[in-house]
Design an enzyme around this catalytic site. Structure first.
Site, PDB file in Angstrom:
ATOM      1  NE  ARG A  87     -59.469  -5.997 -39.560  1.00 46.84           N
ATOM      2  CZ  ARG A  87     -59.408  -4.687 -39.312  1.00 46.84           C
ATOM      3  NH1 ARG A  87     -60.133  -4.164 -38.342  1.00 46.84           N
ATOM      4  NH2 ARG A  87     -58.648  -3.905 -40.058  1.00 46.84           N
ATOM      5  CG  ASP A 131     -61.354  -4.766 -42.366  1.00 41.73           C
ATOM      6  OD1 ASP A 131     -60.318  -4.746 -43.061  1.00 41.73           O
ATOM      7  OD2 ASP A 131     -61.673  -3.849 -41.597  1.00 41.73           O
ATOM      8  CG  HIS A 181     -59.962  -1.757 -44.385  1.00 42.08           C
ATOM      9  ND1 HIS A 181     -59.225  -2.414 -43.424  1.00 42.08           N
ATOM     10  CD2 HIS A 181     -59.651  -0.447 -44.265  1.00 42.08           C
ATOM     11  CE1 HIS A 181     -58.504  -1.528 -42.740  1.00 42.08           C
ATOM     12  NE2 HIS A 181     -58.740  -0.330 -43.239  1.00 42.08           N
ATOM     13  CG  ASP A 184     -61.084   2.615 -42.831  1.00 35.82           C
ATOM     14  OD1 ASP A 184     -61.853   2.127 -43.695  1.00 35.82           O
ATOM     15  OD2 ASP A 184     -60.645   1.954 -41.877  1.00 35.82           O
ATOM     16  CD  GLU A 185     -56.397   2.043 -41.286  1.00 37.58           C
ATOM     17  OE1 GLU A 185     -55.599   2.332 -40.391  1.00 37.58           O
ATOM     18  OE2 GLU A 185     -57.075   0.994 -41.284  1.00 37.58           O
ATOM     19  CD1 TRP A 206     -60.802  -0.003 -33.877  1.00 37.52           C
ATOM     20  CD2 TRP A 206     -61.645  -1.054 -35.646  1.00 37.52           C
ATOM     21  NE1 TRP A 206     -61.440   0.923 -34.653  1.00 37.52           N
ATOM     22  CE2 TRP A 206     -61.969   0.317 -35.747  1.00 37.52           C
ATOM     23  CE3 TRP A 206     -62.070  -1.911 -36.664  1.00 37.52           C
ATOM     24  CZ2 TRP A 206     -62.698   0.850 -36.809  1.00 37.52           C
ATOM     25  CZ3 TRP A 206     -62.793  -1.392 -37.718  1.00 37.52           C
ATOM     26  CH2 TRP A 206     -63.102  -0.035 -37.786  1.00 37.52           C
ATOM     27  CB  THR A 207     -62.000  -7.899 -32.765  1.00 34.75           C
ATOM     28  OG1 THR A 207     -62.265  -8.061 -34.153  1.00 34.75           O
ATOM     29  CG2 THR A 207     -63.203  -7.306 -32.069  1.00 34.75           C
ATOM     30  CD  GLU A 208     -57.159  -4.928 -35.793  1.00 39.54           C
ATOM     31  OE1 GLU A 208     -57.861  -4.650 -34.797  1.00 39.54           O
ATOM     32  OE2 GLU A 208     -56.968  -4.134 -36.726  1.00 39.54           O
TER      33      GLU A 208
HETATM   34  C1  ACM Z   1     -60.037   2.852 -38.563  1.00 42.55           C
HETATM   35  O1  ACM Z   1     -59.666   2.712 -37.400  1.00 42.55           O
HETATM   36  N1  ACM Z   1     -59.300   2.407 -39.566  1.00 42.55           N
HETATM   37  C2  ACM Z   1     -61.300   3.490 -38.876  1.00 42.55           C
END
Ligand code: ACM
Length: 548
Positions: A149, A178, A249, A315-316, A457-459
């Site tokens: 990110r 990602d 991702h 994930d996601e 997480w660095t958004e």
């Molecule tokens: C995640 O936070 N999507 C692993």
């Protein structure tokens, strides 16, 4: 005798005072490194020795008033015994144990021992006599850093490894790919970094924000950079677990190689590296060509990372494109699968086998439970404890990292004063009271909890300063949870921990860490009007969603 903590963080198992005498680290104090401890000796000289202007010259085994390092296999593998008397002795169950003992010695020597050069060469450097016995609670004590990110240049990664080591954390989960950027050079697929490592602009703030940073952002690590990072981590007894996130991702990869996407339902050639946040619909196509492509990627990854565990994300992964795609549907029929969730499992199972054939173990986010868990898979339980409980009960190993507790991108206080107040409010005390082992597990099931990690997480973290602010001081509390033998959450003595933090803040100051000040970022002025903040970040002040 009475125990003295010396404000150690993480707290050791036991500290025994052995008298009111003091060991003095002098300019001519020798360092005697027993077999297998040469790396720790090198680290001590180059960090602590430099910081305190004590060169720690090599000494003969019989040298008096020395610092001695030795491996004692009778101790726990990562455990150590640190004895401060006429000499200092660090005995460790392995070189790693000796290294963690050396980290404790650094804390005993005072905050100046955390500087990069000596600020006060004439200062006395004494430590009171004592014996410290110590060993970690968990073997997996990790931190994830998302460099997709926002790219963290290599120097920042090396510094982060130093910070992990200073907190006795031993796993660096390196989130390298990602939607917003591919950060690792893959020689056979050069466009992954030529195209996939830069984006034209970036959403500023929460995903609902109307603001954009209209500047290109990007960067990547060459394979030599990665080798350097892995070697630097190994010198600090840290394992780097690489993550190549699939089949979701993946927009950065698809923008570099459009054939990786579901070309029968999307014009993937029109995609570019994603410039905003959230869950992205552009996922990999479930084809043999895509499997071969990622096998090629992973072959290079395995050559670079000796880690037994390799993280493949999982994930996601919204399945809408697979639902629409004739290719994906044909694949489901051909494989006799019940639907798209099983198609994701098929993807993951393929890499589970592929990694196992190469002596490695697959780890993935808890979504890999949906559609059936691959036989060898280990689960990173992030959506809460539930996935981890289910996996442990099924006999799978688990790393606990629930977003409700240990997502360090989430805000540290309520109200608008936090720089980017996303997610759950999780204070230093909340993190201190995080329990990695869910109480409903039997002891046998609980043995599958390899440990825990905090995820960064660095958004909303555009650079090192923002990462420092989000990560510290909470990583110190997390480190104590991961290392120390703490009682049940409600019985933990947070007041005592906060007291020890007073000294730890001085260490972080000496290290140059831009932590969140204990009183909050704006202790001297009133909060800005909520309306102003709302306009600026484009997100609700109250009831912010739990994730960006
Ligand atoms: C995640 O936070 N999507 C692993």
């Amino acid at each position: 005798m009475a125990k003295t903590s010396a404000d150690l963080i993480p707290a050791p198992l036991s500290v025994e005072d052995t008298g009111d005498r003091t060991f003095v680290l002098a300019v001519d104090t020798a360092l005697v490194a027993g077999p297998g401890t040469e790396g720790v000796a090198h680290w001590l000289r180059s960090t602590v020795g430099t910081a305190l202007a004590r060169p720690l010259p090599p000494g003969e085994p019989g040298a008096e008033r020395a610092v001695r390092l030795r491996v004692d296999p009778a101790l726990a593998p990562e455990g150590y015994r640190l004895t401060v008397a006429d000499s200092v002795e660090i005995a460790g169950g392995s070189a790693a144990g000796v290294f963690w003992g050396a980290q404790t010695l650094r804390q005993l020597l005072g905050p100046d021992a955390f500087r990069r050069a000596c600020a006060d060469p004439g200062a006395a450097r004494g430590i009171g006599w004592r014996v410290i016995e110590d060993a970690p609670r968990f073997g997996w004590r990790g931190m994830l850093l998302d460099v997709s990110r926002y790219f963290m240049p290599k120097e920042g990664v090396l510094r982060q490894l130093d910070l992990l080591a200073a907190h006795k954390l031993n796993v660096f989960h390196f989130h390298l790919t990602d939607d917003q950027g591919w950060r690792i050079e893959i020689l056979r697929h050069p466009r992954l970094t030529e195209v996939g490592s830069w984006r034209a602009r970036t959403k500023y703030g929460h995903r609902a924000s109307e603001l954009w940073d209209e500047k290109p952002h990007g960067g990547f690590y060459t394979q030599d950079d990665i080798r350097e990072i892995v070697a630097y981590a190994a010198e600090r007894h840290i394992t780097v677990v690489p993550e190549i996130d699939l089949p979701g991702h993946s927009q950065a990869a698809i923008s570099a190689y459009p054939e990786l996407g579901n070309t029968d339902v999307v014009d993937t050639a029109a995609l570019s590296v994603w410039d905003t946040w959230g869950v992205n619909p552009n996922i990999l196509a479930p084809t043999e060509d895509v499997l071969r492509f990622y096998e090629g990627v992973l072959e290079e990854v395995l050559a670079l990372f000796p880690s037994r565990f390799v993280h493949i994300g999982g994930d996601e992964c919204p399945k809408d494109q697979w639902k629409e795609s004739p290719t994906a549907q044909a694949r489901i029929r051909e494989l006799g699968l019940a639907g798209e969730d099983e198609l994701q499992s098929w993807f993951i199972r393929h890499f589970d086998r592929w990694l196992a054939d190469r002596g490695r173990r697959l780890i993935g986010w808890d979504e890999i439970l949906e559609g059936g868990l691959a036989p060898g898979a280990t689960v990173s339980s992030w959506r809460g404890y539930r996935g981890g409980v289910e996996a442990a009960r099924a006999g799978h190993d688990v790393v606990m990292c629930p977003e409700q507790q240990v997502y360090l991108d989430h805000r540290q206080a309520d109200g608008p004063d936090e720089p980017m107040p996303i997610g759950y409010v999780r204070t230093l005390e909340d993190v201190y009271r995080f329990e990695p082992v869910p109480p409903q597990l039997t002891p046998e099931e609980a043995a599958h909890v390899l440990g825990t990690q905090a995820n960064v997480w660095t958004e909303v973290m555009q650079g090192q300063g923002r990462v420092d602010y989000q990560v510290f001081p909470r990583l110190a509390a997390f480190a104590e949870v991961a290392w120390s033998a703490l009682p049940a959450p409600a019985e933990r003595d947070f007041t005592a921990f906060a007291g020890r933090m007073e000294t730890h803040y001085r260490r972080l100051d000496a290290l140059g860490v831009g932590y969140r000040p204990p009183g909050g970022p704006l202790p001297w002025q009133k909060r800005p009007a909520p309306e102003k903040m709302k306009g600026g970040l484009g997100r609700p002040i109250d009831g912010s969603p739990p994730n960006v």
